[in-house]
Design a protein around this motif. Structure first.
Motif, PDB file in Angstrom:
ATOM      1  N   TYR A 217       5.155  -1.321  -1.882  1.00  0.00           N
ATOM      2  CA  TYR A 217       5.046  -2.353  -0.857  1.00  0.00           C
ATOM      3  C   TYR A 217       4.450  -3.645  -1.423  1.00  0.00           C
ATOM      4  O   TYR A 217       3.731  -3.635  -2.430  1.00  0.00           O
ATOM      5  CB  TYR A 217       4.191  -1.864   0.308  1.00  0.00           C
ATOM      6  CG  TYR A 217       4.755  -0.680   1.048  1.00  0.00           C
ATOM      7  CD1 TYR A 217       6.121  -0.592   1.343  1.00  0.00           C
ATOM      8  CD2 TYR A 217       3.930   0.355   1.475  1.00  0.00           C
ATOM      9  CE1 TYR A 217       6.631   0.490   2.032  1.00  0.00           C
ATOM     10  CE2 TYR A 217       4.445   1.442   2.169  1.00  0.00           C
ATOM     11  CZ  TYR A 217       5.791   1.507   2.439  1.00  0.00           C
ATOM     12  OH  TYR A 217       6.298   2.586   3.114  1.00  0.00           O
ATOM     13  N   ASP A 218       4.723  -4.756  -0.750  1.00  0.00           N
ATOM     14  CA  ASP A 218       4.198  -6.055  -1.162  1.00  0.00           C
ATOM     15  C   ASP A 218       2.679  -6.067  -1.205  1.00  0.00           C
ATOM     16  O   ASP A 218       2.074  -6.830  -1.964  1.00  0.00           O
ATOM     17  CB  ASP A 218       4.664  -7.153  -0.195  1.00  0.00           C
ATOM     18  CG  ASP A 218       6.168  -7.364  -0.242  1.00  0.00           C
ATOM     19  OD1 ASP A 218       6.799  -6.996  -1.251  1.00  0.00           O
ATOM     20  OD2 ASP A 218       6.706  -7.904   0.745  1.00  0.00           O
ATOM     21  N   ILE A 219       2.071  -5.279  -0.371  1.00  0.00           N
ATOM     22  CA  ILE A 219       0.626  -5.079  -0.373  1.00  0.00           C
ATOM     23  C   ILE A 219       0.412  -3.643   0.075  1.00  0.00           C
ATOM     24  O   ILE A 219       1.101  -3.159   0.973  1.00  0.00           O
ATOM     25  CB  ILE A 219      -0.087  -6.105   0.551  1.00  0.00           C
ATOM     26  CG1 ILE A 219      -1.586  -5.870   0.592  1.00  0.00           C
ATOM     27  CG2 ILE A 219       0.506  -6.121   1.933  1.00  0.00           C
ATOM     28  CD1 ILE A 219      -2.355  -6.935   1.374  1.00  0.00           C
ATOM     29  N   ARG A 220      -0.540  -2.973  -0.562  1.00  0.00           N
ATOM     30  CA  ARG A 220      -0.748  -1.552  -0.265  1.00  0.00           C
ATOM     31  C   ARG A 220      -2.185  -1.170  -0.609  1.00  0.00           C
ATOM     32  O   ARG A 220      -2.830  -1.852  -1.428  1.00  0.00           O
ATOM     33  CB  ARG A 220       0.208  -0.694  -1.094  1.00  0.00           C
ATOM     34  CG  ARG A 220      -0.125  -0.700  -2.573  1.00  0.00           C
ATOM     35  CD  ARG A 220       0.756   0.209  -3.404  1.00  0.00           C
ATOM     36  NE  ARG A 220       0.260   0.268  -4.787  1.00  0.00           N
ATOM     37  CZ  ARG A 220       0.865   0.889  -5.790  1.00  0.00           C
ATOM     38  NH1 ARG A 220       2.023   1.501  -5.565  1.00  0.00           N
ATOM     39  NH2 ARG A 220       0.329   0.909  -7.000  1.00  0.00           N
ATOM     40  N   PRO A 221      -2.686  -0.086  -0.054  1.00  0.00           N
ATOM     41  CA  PRO A 221      -3.908   0.499  -0.604  1.00  0.00           C
ATOM     42  C   PRO A 221      -3.576   1.009  -2.005  1.00  0.00           C
ATOM     43  O   PRO A 221      -2.546   1.656  -2.201  1.00  0.00           O
ATOM     44  CB  PRO A 221      -4.231   1.659   0.349  1.00  0.00           C
ATOM     45  CG  PRO A 221      -3.360   1.449   1.542  1.00  0.00           C
ATOM     46  CD  PRO A 221      -2.164   0.684   1.094  1.00  0.00           C
ATOM     47  N   SER A 222      -4.402   0.705  -2.966  1.00  0.00           N
ATOM     48  CA  SER A 222      -4.109   1.155  -4.320  1.00  0.00           C
ATOM     49  C   SER A 222      -4.022   2.670  -4.383  1.00  0.00           C
ATOM     50  O   SER A 222      -4.735   3.391  -3.671  1.00  0.00           O
ATOM     51  CB  SER A 222      -5.199   0.671  -5.280  1.00  0.00           C
ATOM     52  OG  SER A 222      -5.043   1.251  -6.552  1.00  0.00           O
ATOM     53  N   THR A 227      -9.205  -0.160  -3.561  1.00  0.00           N
ATOM     54  CA  THR A 227      -8.881  -1.560  -3.297  1.00  0.00           C
ATOM     55  C   THR A 227      -7.654  -1.652  -2.403  1.00  0.00           C
ATOM     56  O   THR A 227      -6.918  -0.681  -2.230  1.00  0.00           O
ATOM     57  CB  THR A 227      -8.550  -2.321  -4.606  1.00  0.00           C
ATOM     58  OG1 THR A 227      -7.341  -1.780  -5.163  1.00  0.00           O
ATOM     59  CG2 THR A 227      -9.674  -2.223  -5.616  1.00  0.00           C
ATOM     60  N   VAL A 228      -7.447  -2.854  -1.866  1.00  0.00           N
ATOM     61  CA  VAL A 228      -6.152  -3.210  -1.298  1.00  0.00           C
ATOM     62  C   VAL A 228      -5.488  -4.116  -2.340  1.00  0.00           C
ATOM     63  O   VAL A 228      -6.123  -5.009  -2.908  1.00  0.00           O
ATOM     64  CB  VAL A 228      -6.293  -3.889   0.076  1.00  0.00           C
ATOM     65  CG1 VAL A 228      -7.094  -5.174   0.002  1.00  0.00           C
ATOM     66  CG2 VAL A 228      -4.940  -4.123   0.712  1.00  0.00           C
ATOM     67  N   GLU A 229      -4.204  -3.862  -2.610  1.00  0.00           N
ATOM     68  CA  GLU A 229      -3.543  -4.422  -3.786  1.00  0.00           C
ATOM     69  C   GLU A 229      -2.374  -5.317  -3.381  1.00  0.00           C
ATOM     70  O   GLU A 229      -1.430  -4.879  -2.724  1.00  0.00           O
ATOM     71  CB  GLU A 229      -3.043  -3.273  -4.664  1.00  0.00           C
ATOM     72  CG  GLU A 229      -2.297  -3.674  -5.906  1.00  0.00           C
ATOM     73  CD  GLU A 229      -1.715  -2.478  -6.642  1.00  0.00           C
ATOM     74  OE1 GLU A 229      -1.126  -2.694  -7.721  1.00  0.00           O
ATOM     75  OE2 GLU A 229      -1.836  -1.334  -6.157  1.00  0.00           O
ATOM     76  N   LEU A 230      -2.437  -6.578  -3.804  1.00  0.00           N
ATOM     77  CA  LEU A 230      -1.354  -7.540  -3.608  1.00  0.00           C
ATOM     78  C   LEU A 230      -0.332  -7.369  -4.716  1.00  0.00           C
ATOM     79  O   LEU A 230      -0.657  -7.476  -5.906  1.00  0.00           O
ATOM     80  CB  LEU A 230      -1.921  -8.965  -3.638  1.00  0.00           C
ATOM     81  CG  LEU A 230      -0.916 -10.102  -3.512  1.00  0.00           C
ATOM     82  CD1 LEU A 230      -0.357 -10.183  -2.101  1.00  0.00           C
ATOM     83  CD2 LEU A 230      -1.559 -11.429  -3.914  1.00  0.00           C
ATOM     84  N   ARG A 231       0.945  -7.125  -4.348  1.00  0.00           N
ATOM     85  CA  ARG A 231       1.969  -6.810  -5.333  1.00  0.00           C
ATOM     86  C   ARG A 231       3.186  -7.739  -5.245  1.00  0.00           C
ATOM     87  O   ARG A 231       4.148  -7.566  -5.980  1.00  0.00           O
ATOM     88  CB  ARG A 231       2.441  -5.364  -5.150  1.00  0.00           C
ATOM     89  CG  ARG A 231       1.345  -4.330  -5.312  1.00  0.00           C
ATOM     90  CD  ARG A 231       1.870  -2.913  -5.112  1.00  0.00           C
ATOM     91  NE  ARG A 231       2.967  -2.624  -6.020  1.00  0.00           N
ATOM     92  CZ  ARG A 231       2.821  -2.208  -7.271  1.00  0.00           C
ATOM     93  NH1 ARG A 231       1.620  -2.055  -7.781  1.00  0.00           N
ATOM     94  NH2 ARG A 231       3.881  -1.972  -8.026  1.00  0.00           N
ATOM     95  N   ILE A 232       3.163  -8.710  -4.355  1.00  0.00           N
ATOM     96  CA  ILE A 232       4.354  -9.510  -4.088  1.00  0.00           C
ATOM     97  C   ILE A 232       4.632 -10.549  -5.171  1.00  0.00           C
ATOM     98  O   ILE A 232       5.749 -11.022  -5.297  1.00  0.00           O
ATOM     99  CB  ILE A 232       4.225 -10.199  -2.711  1.00  0.00           C
ATOM    100  CG1 ILE A 232       5.592 -10.678  -2.222  1.00  0.00           C
ATOM    101  CG2 ILE A 232       3.219 -11.336  -2.754  1.00  0.00           C
ATOM    102  CD1 ILE A 232       5.582 -11.204  -0.798  1.00  0.00           C
TER     103      ILE A 232
END
Length: 377
Positions: A217-222, A227-232
């Motif tokens: 996902y573009d943002i997800r719980p790692s 952490t919460v992870e920004l992936r976009i």
């Protein structure tokens, strides 16, 4: 659910392309390069044409910038010893699919068998930003609710206009390559971490994915740290842009945590988010973005400027306002990486010139790094 302190620790995973400095072609040399790099900071990725660097968690954005620059120096120095170059960008223009190889690891070999062309064409690099959030229920809620605010961050990072020797017409073609996987895009709303984990278990049972690390996902719980992870985001040639995105992401997380207290059940419609995400990938900073509040098109610079202004209370609370506002002004003033790459190509019609630009911009330096980061204490 306990709320965290105001200044949330942030960390970054950077993915780098490896190119031959003579041909400017993408090359599968990560095994050689990783033998020369510290294994506590650098690791392999799916493709042997990529290495990943992992920053330390930082409470101060200036410290994060210094750490990112230090890792780049380490990687570039090692690469140059063996005739290689390091590129931080969503894609590089020159690549031969027939020459690419998967990293020698059982998980990646299974992915190649299962996903075929998706795996072979995964010649893309991203920047992932982690914001510390130990309460997984909160991380689940934040990951869904932040979806409308991520397209401007994608636009700031967009650095993949070229793909296999051609101009795609997009600022972030990496986004289109990435979204072909079965678990990408904005994250739906889940009532709890337990509900989210059950969804992952169902996907694994279905055989469509093999492990929790394949939730893209573009943002997800790692999947591996609290952490919460920004992936976009695309990989960013300039460290300044990573620091800008990290500061904005931290402020967005802080704002959403505060709003959760008053409105815990809000659900975000995801179809408009998908449309805004596509628009950000198409235009980057050079065209229009979908305004996250109004849902209407507006110049990208205006959307980003309004986002920075709206986050000012949370940026000030974290001590980030001075640095982030300066970095945003600089980013909007010089324009996006995709446009800079196109200008480099237009001068002589040479994709090698585009690679040279990316090699140069990946080196530590630039406007802000050259003059020193202001204190964020």
């Amino acid at each position: 659910m306990a709320m965290p302190e105001a200044r949330i620790a942030v960390g970054v995973e950077e993915e780098f392309h490896i190119v031959d400095t003579r041909t400017r072609q993408l090359v599968s040399r990560s095994v050689l390069l990783l033998d020369m790099l510290p294994d506590d900071r650098f690791t392999e990725e799916l493709q042997r044409s990529t290495v990943e660097a992992n920053s330390r968690p930082c409470h101060n954005l200036a410290d994060l910038a210094r750490d990112l620059n230090a890792m780049r120096r380490t990687a570039i120095t090692a690469a140059e010893e063996v005739g290689l170059g390091i590129v931080a960008a969503g894609s590089v223009p020159l690549a031969d699919l027939e020459q690419m190889k998967i990293s020698p690891e059982a998980r990646y070999e299974r992915m190649l068998d299962d996903y075929q062309v998706l795996t072979r064409e995964q010649l893309i690099c991203g920047t992932q930003v982690h914001a510390e959030l130990a309460d997984r229920d909160l991380a689940i809620a934040v990951a869904h609710r932040l979806a409308p605010w991520l397209p401007p961050l994608l636009a700031l990072s967009a650095s993949s206009p070229y793909w296999l020797g051609a101009d795609t017409g997009y600022a972030s073609y990496r986004t289109l390559v990435w979204e072909r996987w079965p678990t990408t895009g904005p994250m739906a709303r889940f009532g709890s971490a337990a509900e989210y984990e059950e969804m992952i278990a169902e996907l694994i049972r279905s055989g469509v994915i093999s492990d929790a690390g394949m939730i893209y996902y573009d943002i997800r719980p790692s999947a591996h740290v609290p952490t919460v992870e920004l992936r976009i985001c695309d990989s960013c040639p300039r460290v300044d842009d990573i620091v800008l995105i990290a500061g904005l992401f931290r402020a967005l997380v802080a704002r959403e945590l505060a709003e959760l207290r008053d409105d815990p059940g809000r659900e975000v419609p995801l179809d408009p988010v998908r449309a805004a995400r596509w628009q950000a990938a198409r235009s980057g900073l050079e065209g229009e973005l979908v305004d996250p509040v109004e849902g209407t098109p507006a110049p990208a610079a205006d959307v980003v400027a309004r986002l920075v202004g709206a986050l000012r209370p949370h940026l000030e609370e974290a001590g980030d306002w001075e640095l982030v506002s300066a970095l945003a002004e600089d980013a909007l003033g010089r324009g996006g990486s995709a446009e800079r790459q196109r200008r480099a190509f237009a001068r002589r019609g040479s994709l090698a010139d585009v690679v040279d630009l990316l090699l140069d911009e990946t080196r530590p330096g630039g406007l802000t790094t050259g003059s020193g980061y202001p204190s964020a204490a």
